[in-house]
Design a protein around this motif. Structure first.
Motif, PDB file in Angstrom:
ATOM      1  N   VAL A   1      49.637 -61.138  58.551  1.00 25.80           N
ATOM      2  CA  VAL A   1      50.871 -61.927  58.588  1.00 25.80           C
ATOM      3  C   VAL A   1      51.893 -61.378  57.600  1.00 25.80           C
ATOM      4  CG1 VAL A   1      51.880 -64.186  58.095  1.00 25.80           C
ATOM      5  CG2 VAL A   1      49.758 -64.031  59.414  1.00 25.80           C
ATOM      6  N   LEU A   2      51.482 -61.167  56.366  1.00 26.66           N
ATOM      7  CA  LEU A   2      52.409 -60.693  55.341  1.00 26.66           C
ATOM      8  C   LEU A   2      52.964 -59.308  55.679  1.00 26.66           C
ATOM      9  CD1 LEU A   2      50.563 -61.855  52.089  1.00 26.66           C
ATOM     10  CD2 LEU A   2      52.636 -62.826  53.097  1.00 26.66           C
ATOM     11  N   THR A   3      52.112 -58.440  56.180  1.00 22.46           N
ATOM     12  CA  THR A   3      52.558 -57.089  56.532  1.00 22.46           C
ATOM     13  C   THR A   3      53.529 -57.122  57.706  1.00 22.46           C
ATOM     14  OG1 THR A   3      50.395 -56.261  55.830  1.00 22.46           O
ATOM     15  CG2 THR A   3      51.777 -54.753  57.077  1.00 22.46           C
ATOM     16  N   SER A   4      53.272 -57.997  58.663  1.00 23.20           N
ATOM     17  CA  SER A   4      54.172 -58.103  59.821  1.00 23.20           C
ATOM     18  C   SER A   4      55.534 -58.647  59.411  1.00 23.20           C
ATOM     19  CB  SER A   4      53.549 -58.998  60.902  1.00 23.20           C
ATOM     20  OG  SER A   4      53.436 -60.342  60.460  1.00 23.20           O
ATOM     21  N   ILE A   5      55.546 -59.559  58.437  1.00 22.31           N
ATOM     22  CA  ILE A   5      56.820 -60.118  57.965  1.00 22.31           C
ATOM     23  C   ILE A   5      57.636 -59.048  57.247  1.00 22.31           C
ATOM     24  CG2 ILE A   5      57.845 -61.744  56.322  1.00 22.31           C
ATOM     25  CD1 ILE A   5      55.578 -63.684  57.017  1.00 22.31           C
ATOM     26  N   VAL A   6      56.946 -58.195  56.484  1.00 10.98           N
ATOM     27  CA  VAL A   6      57.642 -57.104  55.796  1.00 10.98           C
ATOM     28  C   VAL A   6      58.204 -56.109  56.813  1.00 10.98           C
ATOM     29  CG1 VAL A   6      57.341 -55.129  54.262  1.00 10.98           C
ATOM     30  CG2 VAL A   6      56.302 -57.326  53.681  1.00 10.98           C
ATOM     31  N   ARG A   7      57.403 -55.795  57.830  1.00 10.44           N
ATOM     32  CA  ARG A   7      57.844 -54.822  58.841  1.00 10.44           C
ATOM     33  C   ARG A   7      58.930 -55.391  59.741  1.00 10.44           C
ATOM     34  NH1 ARG A   7      60.108 -52.530  61.839  1.00 10.44           N
ATOM     35  NH2 ARG A   7      59.575 -50.786  63.231  1.00 10.44           N
ATOM     36  N   PHE A   8      58.817 -56.660  60.083  1.00  9.56           N
ATOM     37  CA  PHE A   8      59.798 -57.316  60.946  1.00  9.56           C
ATOM     38  C   PHE A   8      60.379 -58.515  60.193  1.00  9.56           C
ATOM     39  CE2 PHE A   8      58.632 -54.667  64.382  1.00  9.56           C
ATOM     40  CZ  PHE A   8      57.246 -54.561  64.387  1.00  9.56           C
ATOM     41  N   PRO A   9      61.315 -58.262  59.286  1.00  5.47           N
ATOM     42  CA  PRO A   9      61.856 -59.333  58.436  1.00  5.47           C
ATOM     43  C   PRO A   9      62.589 -60.388  59.253  1.00  5.47           C
ATOM     44  CG  PRO A   9      63.184 -57.351  58.238  1.00  5.47           C
ATOM     45  CD  PRO A   9      61.970 -56.968  59.033  1.00  5.47           C
ATOM     46  N   PRO A  10      62.776 -61.566  58.652  1.00  2.00           N
ATOM     47  CA  PRO A  10      63.486 -62.651  59.343  1.00  2.00           C
ATOM     48  C   PRO A  10      64.899 -62.225  59.721  1.00  2.00           C
ATOM     49  CG  PRO A  10      62.393 -63.452  57.368  1.00  2.00           C
ATOM     50  CD  PRO A  10      62.317 -61.961  57.325  1.00  2.00           C
ATOM     51  N   PRO A  11      65.502 -62.921  60.686  1.00  6.23           N
ATOM     52  CA  PRO A  11      66.885 -62.610  61.071  1.00  6.23           C
ATOM     53  C   PRO A  11      67.826 -62.687  59.879  1.00  6.23           C
ATOM     54  CG  PRO A  11      65.892 -64.126  62.640  1.00  6.23           C
ATOM     55  CD  PRO A  11      64.934 -64.010  61.491  1.00  6.23           C
ATOM     56  N   LEU A  12      68.953 -62.032  60.003  1.00  8.91           N
ATOM     57  CA  LEU A  12      69.912 -61.965  58.901  1.00  8.91           C
ATOM     58  C   LEU A  12      70.342 -63.343  58.434  1.00  8.91           C
ATOM     59  CD1 LEU A  12      71.618 -60.139  57.105  1.00  8.91           C
ATOM     60  CD2 LEU A  12      73.387 -60.152  58.869  1.00  8.91           C
ATOM     61  N   THR A  13      70.492 -64.282  59.361  1.00  4.14           N
ATOM     62  CA  THR A  13      70.916 -65.621  58.972  1.00  4.14           C
ATOM     63  C   THR A  13      69.915 -66.252  58.013  1.00  4.14           C
ATOM     64  OG1 THR A  13      69.853 -66.476  60.975  1.00  4.14           O
ATOM     65  CG2 THR A  13      72.225 -66.068  61.079  1.00  4.14           C
ATOM     66  N   SER A  14      68.654 -65.980  58.220  1.00  5.60           N
ATOM     67  CA  SER A  14      67.628 -66.517  57.333  1.00  5.60           C
ATOM     68  C   SER A  14      67.707 -65.863  55.957  1.00  5.60           C
ATOM     69  CB  SER A  14      66.240 -66.299  57.940  1.00  5.60           C
ATOM     70  OG  SER A  14      65.239 -66.806  57.095  1.00  5.60           O
ATOM     71  N   ILE A  15      67.973 -64.566  55.940  1.00  7.93           N
ATOM     72  CA  ILE A  15      68.114 -63.854  54.668  1.00  7.93           C
ATOM     73  C   ILE A  15      69.308 -64.413  53.897  1.00  7.93           C
ATOM     74  CG2 ILE A  15      68.613 -61.613  53.613  1.00  7.93           C
ATOM     75  CD1 ILE A  15      67.123 -60.318  55.940  1.00  7.93           C
ATOM     76  N   GLN A  16      70.395 -64.637  54.601  1.00  9.78           N
ATOM     77  CA  GLN A  16      71.577 -65.203  53.964  1.00  9.78           C
ATOM     78  C   GLN A  16      71.288 -66.596  53.418  1.00  9.78           C
ATOM     79  OE1 GLN A  16      74.239 -64.868  57.308  1.00  9.78           O
ATOM     80  NE2 GLN A  16      75.187 -63.004  56.526  1.00  9.78           N
ATOM     81  N   ALA A  17      70.515 -67.363  54.182  1.00 11.47           N
ATOM     82  CA  ALA A  17      70.158 -68.709  53.733  1.00 11.47           C
ATOM     83  C   ALA A  17      69.325 -68.647  52.458  1.00 11.47           C
ATOM     84  CB  ALA A  17      69.391 -69.443  54.832  1.00 11.47           C
ATOM     85  N   HIS A  18      68.405 -67.692  52.388  1.00  9.72           N
ATOM     86  CA  HIS A  18      67.608 -67.502  51.173  1.00  9.72           C
ATOM     87  C   HIS A  18      68.517 -67.257  49.976  1.00  9.72           C
ATOM     88  CE1 HIS A  18      63.254 -67.379  51.972  1.00  9.72           C
ATOM     89  NE2 HIS A  18      63.581 -67.041  53.201  1.00  9.72           N
ATOM     90  N   PHE A  19      69.472 -66.354  50.146  1.00  7.30           N
ATOM     91  CA  PHE A  19      70.375 -65.995  49.052  1.00  7.30           C
ATOM     92  C   PHE A  19      71.240 -67.184  48.650  1.00  7.30           C
ATOM     93  CE2 PHE A  19      74.478 -64.443  47.495  1.00  7.30           C
ATOM     94  CZ  PHE A  19      74.065 -63.627  46.450  1.00  7.30           C
TER      95      PHE A  19
ATOM     96  N   THR B   1      42.242 -59.153  56.476  1.00 10.14           N
ATOM     97  CA  THR B   1      42.327 -60.615  56.576  1.00 10.14           C
ATOM     98  C   THR B   1      43.528 -60.982  57.444  1.00 10.14           C
ATOM     99  OG1 THR B   1      43.782 -60.911  54.654  1.00 10.14           O
ATOM    100  CG2 THR B   1      41.393 -60.866  54.238  1.00 10.14           C
ATOM    101  N   TRP B   2      43.520 -62.211  57.935  1.00  9.46           N
ATOM    102  CA  TRP B   2      44.646 -62.695  58.735  1.00  9.46           C
ATOM    103  C   TRP B   2      45.914 -62.774  57.886  1.00  9.46           C
ATOM    104  CZ3 TRP B   2      46.354 -63.284  63.444  1.00  9.46           C
ATOM    105  CH2 TRP B   2      47.402 -64.171  63.709  1.00  9.46           C
ATOM    106  N   GLN B   3      45.774 -63.221  56.645  1.00 12.84           N
ATOM    107  CA  GLN B   3      46.927 -63.324  55.757  1.00 12.84           C
ATOM    108  C   GLN B   3      47.571 -61.955  55.528  1.00 12.84           C
ATOM    109  OE1 GLN B   3      43.988 -64.802  55.226  1.00 12.84           O
ATOM    110  NE2 GLN B   3      44.637 -66.941  55.541  1.00 12.84           N
ATOM    111  N   GLU B   4      46.742 -60.939  55.428  1.00 11.15           N
ATOM    112  CA  GLU B   4      47.261 -59.586  55.226  1.00 11.15           C
ATOM    113  C   GLU B   4      48.059 -59.135  56.450  1.00 11.15           C
ATOM    114  OE1 GLU B   4      44.299 -56.957  53.761  1.00 11.15           O
ATOM    115  OE2 GLU B   4      45.499 -55.154  54.099  1.00 11.15           O
TER     116      GLU B   4
END
Length: 201
Positions: free
Chosen positions: A72-90, A67-70
């Motif tokens: 998208v989700l797999t690509s996000i796991v393989r290529f996670p958001p930039p560090l600034t975004s991770i810090q923003a999440h935290f 599926t397209w969702q699969e």
């Protein structure tokens, strides 16, 4: 292929957001009715916009996406958001109003974090984040209100803080025969409410 041509290339670099790229790809496909294509056809069209590490990853895993969702989700796991975004999440997860932070500053700080974490975040989710880190006294007072928007949240907070300042002034007892120090102290509190400098006596 004209539709896919509007999609920027994705390389899988550390400063790229796979989430944003996938969202853009979804928008482009929807706009040009590529959305009606089968997942295989859609992925085949998308493939030409993947470069370098992203292209290698796709080549090795394309058969796994049903599926397209699969994808998208797999690509996000393989290529996670930039560090600034991770810090923003935290930071957003643990956000609290600082001791000397005004409510206005807190409000804008939280909304900025929400924007970094998810530009499409719902208003309800933003309100939950705003409410969760608010000072306890304001949180208690605000819990009885039916907040519908972030603007409504801010308006209610301003009203509550104004009411608190009025109570502070009303409860302040001025001595019957005040000394010059007491007069100045009373003027200082009044000045705090009215934002006017106290007069020296």
């Amino acid at each position: 292929m004209k539709a896919i041509g509007e999609l920027r290339d994705f390389y899988g670099k550390s400063d790229e957001s796979s989430r944003e790229w996938a969202r853009h790809a979804d928008d482009v496909c929807f706009a040009y009715d590529v959305d009606n294509d089968s997942i295989r056809i859609r992925l085949k069209k998308i493939r030409i916009k993947l470069q370098d590490k992203a292209a290698e990853w796709f080549h090795d895993h394309s058969d796994l996406f049903s599926t397209w969702q699969e994808f998208v989700l797999t690509s996000i796991v393989r290529f996670p958001p930039p560090l600034t975004s991770i810090q923003a999440h935290f930071e957003l997860k643990n956000v609290k109003q600082r001791e000397n932070e005004s409510t206005v500053d807190y409000y804008h700080r939280v909304l900025d974090l929400c924007e970094k974490v998810d530009p499409q975040m719902t208003r309800q989710a933003q309100i939950i984040h705003l409410f969760g880190g608010l000072r306890q006294n304001l949180q208690t007072l605000l819990s009885t209100q039916n907040i519908q928007t972030t603007a409504h949240f801010m308006a209610q907070i301003m009203n509550l803080e104004t009411a608190e300042r009025k109570i502070l002034v009303q409860n302040y007892v001025v001595p019957q025969y005040p000394s010059s120090e007491c007069v100045y102290e009373n003027q200082f509190i009044t000045a705090f409410i009215s934002n006017q400098p106290p007069r020296l006596v």
